[in-house]
Design an enzyme around this catalytic site. Sequence first.
Site, mmCIF file in Angstrom:
data_model
loop_
_atom_site.group_PDB
_atom_site.id
_atom_site.type_symbol
_atom_site.label_atom_id
_atom_site.label_comp_id
_atom_site.label_asym_id
_atom_site.label_seq_id
_atom_site.Cartn_x
_atom_site.Cartn_y
_atom_site.Cartn_z
ATOM 1 N N ARG A 229 -8.855 -7.011 5.473
ATOM 2 C CA ARG A 229 -7.676 -7.006 6.335
ATOM 3 C C ARG A 229 -8.041 -7.690 7.657
ATOM 4 N NH1 ARG A 229 -4.738 -6.291 2.507
ATOM 5 N NH2 ARG A 229 -3.365 -4.523 2.168
ATOM 6 N N HIS A 277 -3.059 -15.097 2.620
ATOM 7 C CA HIS A 277 -3.131 -13.760 2.001
ATOM 8 C C HIS A 277 -2.827 -13.828 0.493
ATOM 9 C CE1 HIS A 277 -2.877 -9.239 3.028
ATOM 10 N NE2 HIS A 277 -3.196 -9.392 1.761
#
Length: 314
Positions: A229, A277
């Site tokens: 993350r 992502h």
Amino acid sequence: MTVDKLVLCLSVPDGIHEWLEAFHRMAPGLDVRPWPARPDEGGRFYVAAWNPPDGFFSRLGRPRAVFVLGAGIDRFLKRGDLPPADVPLVRLLDAGMARQMADYALAGVLRFQRNLDLYEEQQRQGLWRPQPARSADGLRVTVLGLGRIGSVVASTLAGLGYQVSGWNRGGALIPGVSCRSGMEALDALLAETDVLINVLPSTPATRGLLDRRRLSLLAPGAGLVNCGRGDQMDLDALVSLLDAGHLRGALLDVFPTEPLAADNPWWRHPKLRITPHVAAVTLPEPAARQVADGIACFEAGGTAAGTVDRGRGY
Ligand code: GLV
């Protein structure tokens, strides 16, 4: 245990037809209602969702359980409308993501091992200059996070002959991987790392973990792959360590704010490679299978695999 006639409220950002087909194949009797369809007044229902719209949960009422259609639950935990803590929250376990993550990590490792980053720069300059490549067994790769995904990443790389170490909070045992745990061990490990791969979940314990001090501990010339993350790594510190020549480059899939703004200078930094992502995307078929199995488990009075501890964050 059958899940026939049970209601599942579904919200996915895209590909709804593919999702409906996957649920139809995996659980033909399940009554899947795509957002904004609602459950019956006062009826029992489950939820499966990824990035649902604001107010989604308040509009639905109290489900039997919420299935998060991803591996990380951090964004759900930040929502103000999440059902109360006694409603189980379930994340995807692997569901085809571990293999994708291992591929992505390998792409990053090869980038640094085979000097693809240097050759990109040389190509821009029209320079024909062979660089010494390193053998896999001479490259020290460290994987942060050894859960369902990280353990596959670490063992895949170990199977390819890299010198792999792994780190997590609680300790792990993975054949061919030197596993360590604890903060002191992390500092020591970073100093022995040529390529760092982060697949940790975002939790109170991991946010900000890769700060300036820890990034500075990495072996000189180390490369990084972040597919955990964005809130775990200090990107300004990373850029200054790249500019100073202490670190070599980074392949980044996750950012503190996503999507990354078009005018963000990180896009244009010569030592950063950026992907939006996508290191491991949710695959409808295995995800629908896990949700159907999970619902059957709850209906039988059990606890579905992947049920998270909200306080721990995974
Ligand atoms: C993606 O980032 C996921 O958590 O599945």
